[in-house]
Design an enzyme around this catalytic site. Structure first.
Site, PDB file in Angstrom:
ATOM      1  N   ASP A  15       0.875  -1.155   0.000  1.00 60.93           N
ATOM      2  CA  ASP A  15       0.000   0.000   0.000  1.00 60.93           C
ATOM      3  C   ASP A  15       0.922   1.217   0.000  1.00 60.93           C
ATOM      4  OD1 ASP A  15      -2.408   1.609   0.464  1.00 60.93           O
ATOM      5  OD2 ASP A  15      -1.584   1.859   2.485  1.00 60.93           O
ATOM      6  N   ASP A  17       0.068   5.005   0.969  1.00 63.98           N
ATOM      7  CA  ASP A  17      -0.068   5.973   2.058  1.00 63.98           C
ATOM      8  C   ASP A  17      -0.234   5.275   3.402  1.00 63.98           C
ATOM      9  OD1 ASP A  17      -0.080   8.143   0.164  1.00 63.98           O
ATOM     10  OD2 ASP A  17      -2.119   7.531  -0.341  1.00 63.98           O
TER      11      ASP A  17
END
Length: 184
Positions: A15, A17
């Site tokens: 992922d 952020d």
């Protein structure tokens, strides 16, 4: 020697952020990109072992009109310059209401990344910081490891199959050994 019978993945997808970089909501400014602790070392460790790396990220700010796809691309270019090169990028610019198959927790981006890398989903792992990341990993059939942040809800931590305190710990779980040079 590995202490587990779980095979080492051919690719580790992350992922963006809150996992690879500090979470700045709807960030369209490359100057605000700040890597998470040990992110560079973790990525170097994986690449040094011949393991592909990729980024899989929801970017609903595009659908909401809060940022442009060009801004997202500039932020991603900055991340690639700081920590890359990544073997694959998958970005979903849709909002929750769009009903696409790519937006996490749907498995679309993870499956697409695996196809683009030429591997089966079972040969990949996904590291993220929230429950929808783990739901997407499970739906795609990849091993998911949650690295909680202060924004991760307790129920998301409780529901995760595997949890690590940080990126270095997540990679240690994936490799079955303590990665060289991480956390030193």
């Amino acid at each position: 020697m590995r202490s587990s019978s779980i095979p080492i993945p051919k690719a580790v997808l992350f992922d963006r952020d809150g996992t690879l970089i500090q979470d700045v909501p709807y960030n369209g400014d490359p100057g605000l990109v700040a890597p998470m602790p040990d992110a560079r070392k973790v990525l170097a460790e994986l690449r040094g072992r011949g393991i592909a790396t990729g980024v899989v990220s929801n970017q609903s700010g595009v659908a909401r009109g809060l940022l442009s796809r060009s801004q997202v691309d500039r932020v991603n270019d900055r991340i690639d310059r700081l920590m890359g090169p990544f073997d694959v990028w998958e970005i979903c610019p849709h909002g929750t209401e769009d009903g696409c198959g790519c937006r996490k927790p749907a498995p679309g981006m993870i499956l697409s990344a695996c196809r683009r890398l030429g591997i089966a989903a079972a040969e990949a792992a996904y590291i993220g910081d929230i429950g929808s990341d783990m739901e997407a990993a499970e739906a795609a059939g990849v091993r998911g490891i949650l690295v909680p942040t202060p924004l991760t809800r307790p129920d998301e931590v409780a529901a995760a199959r595997e949890v690590a305190a940080d990126l270095a710990g997540a990679v240690s779980l994936l490799l079955g050994v303590a990665p060289v040079g991480i956390g030193q």
